[in-house]
Design a protein around this motif. Sequence first.
Motif, PDB file in Angstrom:
ATOM      1  N   ALA A  97     -13.355 -15.205  -6.446  1.00  0.00           N
ATOM      2  CA  ALA A  97     -14.211 -14.532  -7.348  1.00  0.00           C
ATOM      3  C   ALA A  97     -15.488 -14.139  -6.673  1.00  0.00           C
ATOM      4  O   ALA A  97     -15.943 -12.965  -6.950  1.00  0.00           O
ATOM      5  N   ALA A  98     -15.980 -14.679  -5.698  1.00  0.00           N
ATOM      6  CA  ALA A  98     -17.023 -14.172  -4.856  1.00  0.00           C
ATOM      7  C   ALA A  98     -16.750 -12.900  -4.266  1.00  0.00           C
ATOM      8  O   ALA A  98     -17.613 -12.156  -3.930  1.00  0.00           O
ATOM      9  N   VAL A  99     -15.495 -13.057  -3.667  1.00  0.00           N
ATOM     10  CA  VAL A  99     -15.109 -12.030  -2.765  1.00  0.00           C
ATOM     11  C   VAL A  99     -14.933 -10.576  -3.517  1.00  0.00           C
ATOM     12  O   VAL A  99     -15.311  -9.568  -3.066  1.00  0.00           O
ATOM     13  N   ILE A 100     -14.639 -11.000  -4.868  1.00  0.00           N
ATOM     14  CA  ILE A 100     -14.271  -9.767  -5.665  1.00  0.00           C
ATOM     15  C   ILE A 100     -15.785  -9.157  -6.259  1.00  0.00           C
ATOM     16  O   ILE A 100     -16.087  -8.015  -6.344  1.00  0.00           O
ATOM     17  N   GLU A 101     -16.641 -10.169  -6.438  1.00  0.00           N
ATOM     18  CA  GLU A 101     -17.800  -9.966  -7.246  1.00  0.00           C
ATOM     19  C   GLU A 101     -18.868  -9.441  -6.396  1.00  0.00           C
ATOM     20  O   GLU A 101     -19.518  -8.404  -6.810  1.00  0.00           O
ATOM     21  N   ILE A 102     -18.885  -9.463  -5.130  1.00  0.00           N
ATOM     22  CA  ILE A 102     -19.788  -8.989  -4.146  1.00  0.00           C
ATOM     23  C   ILE A 102     -19.738  -7.451  -4.155  1.00  0.00           C
ATOM     24  O   ILE A 102     -20.687  -6.601  -4.376  1.00  0.00           O
ATOM     25  N   PRO A 103     -18.601  -6.736  -3.799  1.00  0.00           N
ATOM     26  CA  PRO A 103     -18.316  -5.511  -3.650  1.00  0.00           C
ATOM     27  C   PRO A 103     -18.729  -4.604  -4.958  1.00  0.00           C
ATOM     28  O   PRO A 103     -19.350  -3.554  -5.152  1.00  0.00           O
ATOM     29  N   LEU A 104     -18.087  -5.433  -6.049  1.00  0.00           N
ATOM     30  CA  LEU A 104     -18.387  -4.689  -7.526  1.00  0.00           C
ATOM     31  C   LEU A 104     -19.883  -4.705  -7.785  1.00  0.00           C
ATOM     32  O   LEU A 104     -20.163  -3.640  -8.448  1.00  0.00           O
ATOM     33  N   PHE A 105     -20.438  -5.811  -7.509  1.00  0.00           N
ATOM     34  CA  PHE A 105     -21.988  -5.691  -7.774  1.00  0.00           C
ATOM     35  C   PHE A 105     -22.646  -4.664  -6.915  1.00  0.00           C
ATOM     36  O   PHE A 105     -23.466  -3.678  -7.415  1.00  0.00           O
ATOM     37  N   THR A 106     -22.309  -4.509  -5.584  1.00  0.00           N
ATOM     38  CA  THR A 106     -23.037  -3.607  -4.885  1.00  0.00           C
ATOM     39  C   THR A 106     -22.591  -2.202  -5.376  1.00  0.00           C
ATOM     40  O   THR A 106     -23.291  -1.014  -5.286  1.00  0.00           O
ATOM     41  N   ALA A 123     -17.311  -2.716 -19.538  1.00  0.00           N
ATOM     42  CA  ALA A 123     -15.952  -3.154 -18.841  1.00  0.00           C
ATOM     43  C   ALA A 123     -16.299  -4.560 -18.237  1.00  0.00           C
ATOM     44  O   ALA A 123     -15.318  -5.242 -18.353  1.00  0.00           O
ATOM     45  N   GLY A 124     -17.321  -4.967 -17.679  1.00  0.00           N
ATOM     46  CA  GLY A 124     -17.521  -6.302 -17.475  1.00  0.00           C
ATOM     47  C   GLY A 124     -17.489  -7.131 -18.638  1.00  0.00           C
ATOM     48  O   GLY A 124     -16.935  -8.332 -18.431  1.00  0.00           O
ATOM     49  N   ALA A 125     -17.842  -6.859 -19.599  1.00  0.00           N
ATOM     50  CA  ALA A 125     -17.918  -7.568 -20.710  1.00  0.00           C
ATOM     51  C   ALA A 125     -16.510  -7.961 -21.286  1.00  0.00           C
ATOM     52  O   ALA A 125     -16.167  -8.937 -21.526  1.00  0.00           O
ATOM     53  N   ALA A 126     -15.737  -6.788 -21.294  1.00  0.00           N
ATOM     54  CA  ALA A 126     -14.221  -6.804 -21.551  1.00  0.00           C
ATOM     55  C   ALA A 126     -13.471  -7.726 -20.748  1.00  0.00           C
ATOM     56  O   ALA A 126     -12.602  -8.241 -21.109  1.00  0.00           O
ATOM     57  N   ALA A 149     -10.487 -16.140 -10.680  1.00  0.00           N
ATOM     58  CA  ALA A 149     -11.071 -15.067  -9.480  1.00  0.00           C
ATOM     59  C   ALA A 149     -11.012 -13.610 -10.302  1.00  0.00           C
ATOM     60  O   ALA A 149     -12.063 -12.990  -9.929  1.00  0.00           O
ATOM     61  N   LEU A 150     -10.709 -13.255 -11.325  1.00  0.00           N
ATOM     62  CA  LEU A 150     -10.755 -12.311 -11.966  1.00  0.00           C
ATOM     63  C   LEU A 150     -12.315 -12.305 -12.680  1.00  0.00           C
ATOM     64  O   LEU A 150     -13.083 -11.241 -12.910  1.00  0.00           O
ATOM     65  N   SER A 151     -12.766 -13.510 -12.942  1.00  0.00           N
ATOM     66  CA  SER A 151     -14.068 -13.537 -13.354  1.00  0.00           C
ATOM     67  C   SER A 151     -15.237 -12.918 -12.532  1.00  0.00           C
ATOM     68  O   SER A 151     -16.277 -12.716 -12.896  1.00  0.00           O
ATOM     69  N   GLY A 152     -14.880 -12.916 -11.105  1.00  0.00           N
ATOM     70  CA  GLY A 152     -15.616 -12.365 -10.275  1.00  0.00           C
ATOM     71  C   GLY A 152     -16.044 -10.902 -10.624  1.00  0.00           C
ATOM     72  O   GLY A 152     -17.212 -10.301 -10.588  1.00  0.00           O
ATOM     73  N   ALA A 153     -14.837 -10.155 -11.056  1.00  0.00           N
ATOM     74  CA  ALA A 153     -15.064  -8.785 -11.320  1.00  0.00           C
ATOM     75  C   ALA A 153     -15.959  -8.496 -12.533  1.00  0.00           C
ATOM     76  O   ALA A 153     -16.900  -7.788 -12.621  1.00  0.00           O
ATOM     77  N   ALA A 154     -15.774  -9.573 -13.663  1.00  0.00           N
ATOM     78  CA  ALA A 154     -16.580  -9.343 -14.822  1.00  0.00           C
ATOM     79  C   ALA A 154     -18.084  -9.596 -14.406  1.00  0.00           C
ATOM     80  O   ALA A 154     -19.053  -8.690 -14.852  1.00  0.00           O
ATOM     81  N   GLY A 156     -19.837  -9.408 -11.485  1.00  0.00           N
ATOM     82  CA  GLY A 156     -20.289  -8.261 -10.593  1.00  0.00           C
ATOM     83  C   GLY A 156     -20.574  -6.976 -11.372  1.00  0.00           C
ATOM     84  O   GLY A 156     -21.386  -6.216 -11.366  1.00  0.00           O
ATOM     85  N   LEU A 157     -19.681  -6.703 -12.275  1.00  0.00           N
ATOM     86  CA  LEU A 157     -19.837  -5.274 -13.213  1.00  0.00           C
ATOM     87  C   LEU A 157     -20.994  -5.427 -14.296  1.00  0.00           C
ATOM     88  O   LEU A 157     -21.978  -4.743 -14.509  1.00  0.00           O
ATOM     89  N   LYS A 158     -20.877  -6.848 -14.997  1.00  0.00           N
ATOM     90  CA  LYS A 158     -21.835  -7.119 -15.993  1.00  0.00           C
ATOM     91  C   LYS A 158     -23.395  -7.068 -15.268  1.00  0.00           C
ATOM     92  O   LYS A 158     -24.267  -6.359 -15.844  1.00  0.00           O
ATOM     93  N   TYR A 159     -23.571  -8.182 -14.343  1.00  0.00           N
ATOM     94  CA  TYR A 159     -25.033  -8.049 -13.859  1.00  0.00           C
ATOM     95  C   TYR A 159     -25.350  -7.190 -12.982  1.00  0.00           C
ATOM     96  O   TYR A 159     -26.654  -6.954 -12.990  1.00  0.00           O
ATOM     97  N   GLY A 160     -24.704  -6.299 -12.291  1.00  0.00           N
ATOM     98  CA  GLY A 160     -24.756  -5.247 -11.671  1.00  0.00           C
ATOM     99  C   GLY A 160     -25.347  -4.152 -12.694  1.00  0.00           C
ATOM    100  O   GLY A 160     -26.637  -3.521 -12.313  1.00  0.00           O
TER     101      GLY A 160
END
Length: 168
Positions: A97-106, A123-126, A149-154, A156-160
Motif C-alpha cells: 500500500a505504501a509502495v503504491i501510495e507514494i508515487p501516486l501522491f507525488t 477517483a481516490g474516493a471511488a 494494497a489497493l487502498s494505497g492508491a486511494a 495517494g489520490l485522495k490526499y494528494g
Amino acid sequence: YQAVGLSPVVPLYAASMVVYAWWAHRFHTEPAHAEHASRSRFGSVGAVFAAVPRFKLFLAGLLLLSVATSSTDGFVPLRMLGTGGGPFLIGVAVGLAAVIEIPLFTASSSLGARYGMRNVFLAGAAISILTLVGYAVAQTAGGVAFFRALSGAAFGLKYGALVVLTDR
C-alpha cells in the motif's frame, strides 16, 4: 504489548502530547496584520465558510469518507488473520500500500493538471469505496491483502488532491 497489554498506551500518548505541545509552543507566530484579519467572529474558518458556502458539504463528505476508511485500519489485519493469513501477509499488504501510495501522491499534481483535481479526488474516493466493499466480500487472506494494497492508491489520490484543493 503481549506482556503488559494496552494499559500503558494512554499515559504514553498523553505524555507525548505534552512534549509535543511544549515543542510547538516554542515557535512564535507573527500576529495577523489588520488588513488580513477576518471580520468573522470565527476567524479564518468563518471567512472560508462565508466565501465558499458548499465547503461545509465538502467537509461533511470528507469526514464520512475518512471515518469509513480509518475504521478499517484495525479491522483489516483481523480480517486477514481470520481468513488464514499471518503477520507476514499483513506486513506485505501494508508495505505494498505504501509502495503504491507514494508515487501516486507525488503524481497527483500532474494527474490533476491533466484530468482535474476534483476528478483525481473522486477517483481516490471511488477506489476507497471499492476497497471497503472488497474487504467485506473477500473470502481469502490474499483477497483481503489485495484490497489493502489497493487502498494505497486511494490514499495517494485522495490526499494528494486534497492538498491542492485546500490550497485553492
